[in-house]
Design a protein around this motif. Structure first.
Motif: not given
Lengths: 151, 127
Positions: A134-136, A126-131
């Motif tokens: 990061a692009d997923v 959650s923190a890695f992709v938050a706000s």
């Protein structure tokens, strides 16, 4: 992360996957994407005309697929399939080099040797992709999260 | 005629990819030597092994490609071996900061590019 950098980053990953293993990227199907199965975190730092680090959270299954696509039909007697982790480290290396060439042309940036570690999806995803940090994207249906932190 | 090619790269994946591409060329009887950094490569070369071409990455742990190439070129016994750099580093293809080498291939590479530099290097070495 600025939008242009996001675009260049994803295109660099797409180029690396396509040229290494004929794997294409697709956008995720919805706004919330689950973490990949059996994930690892790969980090590569760079210094020079631009400084920072590129990080990937990616499944070891994608590393296996990458190896199968590139080396799967090697029938030589001495062939030993490399470890999927090695393929993911090289993917990060090539993605970073491709990104820096796109951003800085031929200007020299020193890239460090990538570092891979286990990734605790429950605690870290959650923190890695938050706000939008990061692009997923999806590679053969497997989520890949990628980001650059400058400075 | 058989050839011996030394591949120096810390990525086992890239070493395997390069070997596979070269095996699929019309070059007969290629024997491969492998090293995962410059130090291991120099140790191999110190053993009086005859090598026709060296394919070398730049970013490697322990001893990088820059230092390895400098040492090879400073050694009269080794300095005539063609060295082809295969690297993801920006600037490698413009050869910025690189010693003189026979060729530079950027990562990601196509099979055609690898075949081309190998043919050229072998032609020069055996002219």
């Amino acid at each position: 992360m600025p939008e242009l950098l996001n675009l260049e980053l994803v295109e660099s990953l797409a180029t690396a996957l396509e040229m290494m293993a004929f794997i294409s990227l697709a956008p995720p199907e919805g706004p919330v994407v689950s973490p990949p199965d059996d994930p690892v975190h790969v980090r590569i730092e760079f210094r020079g005309a631009r400084s920072g680090r590129l990080e990937l959270v990616i499944s070891r299954d994608l590393g296996r697929l990458l190896l199968e696509n590139t080396l799967g039909c090697d029938a030589s007697e001495t062939f030993v399939m490399p470890n999927p982790n090695d393929a993911l480290v090289e993917l990060a290396n090539i993605t970073c080099g491709t990104l820096l060439k796109r951003l800085e042309g031929g200007a020299r940036c020193e890239m460090q040797v990538p570092v891979l570690r286990p990734f605790d999806a429950a605690a870290e995803w959650s923190a890695f992709v938050a706000s939008g940090a990061a692009d997923v994207v999806l590679a053969e249906g497997m989520p890949v999260a990628i980001r650059v932190v400058e400075g | 005629m058989s050839y011996r090619i030394l591949i120096v790269d810390d990525s086992a994946t890239t070493r395997a990819m390069v070997k596979r591409i070269i095996r699929m060329t019309d070059i007969p009887e290629v024997q491969f030597l492998e090293a995962d950094n410059g130090r291991v490569a120099l140790d191999l070369l110190a053993g009086n092994v005859a090598v026709d071409v060296i394919l070398a990455d730049l970013n490697m742990p322990e001893m990088d490609g820059f230092e390895m190439i400098r040492r090879i070129q400073a050694n009269p016994r080794l300095s005539r071996i063609p060295v082809v750099v295969i690297s993801a580093s920006p600037g490698a293809e413009s050869r910025e900061g690189l010693p003189e080498v026979s060729g530079v291939v950027g990562k990601p590479f196509s099979p055609e590019t690898i075949r081309g530099v190998i043919h050229k290097a072998l032609e020069v070495q055996h002219a």
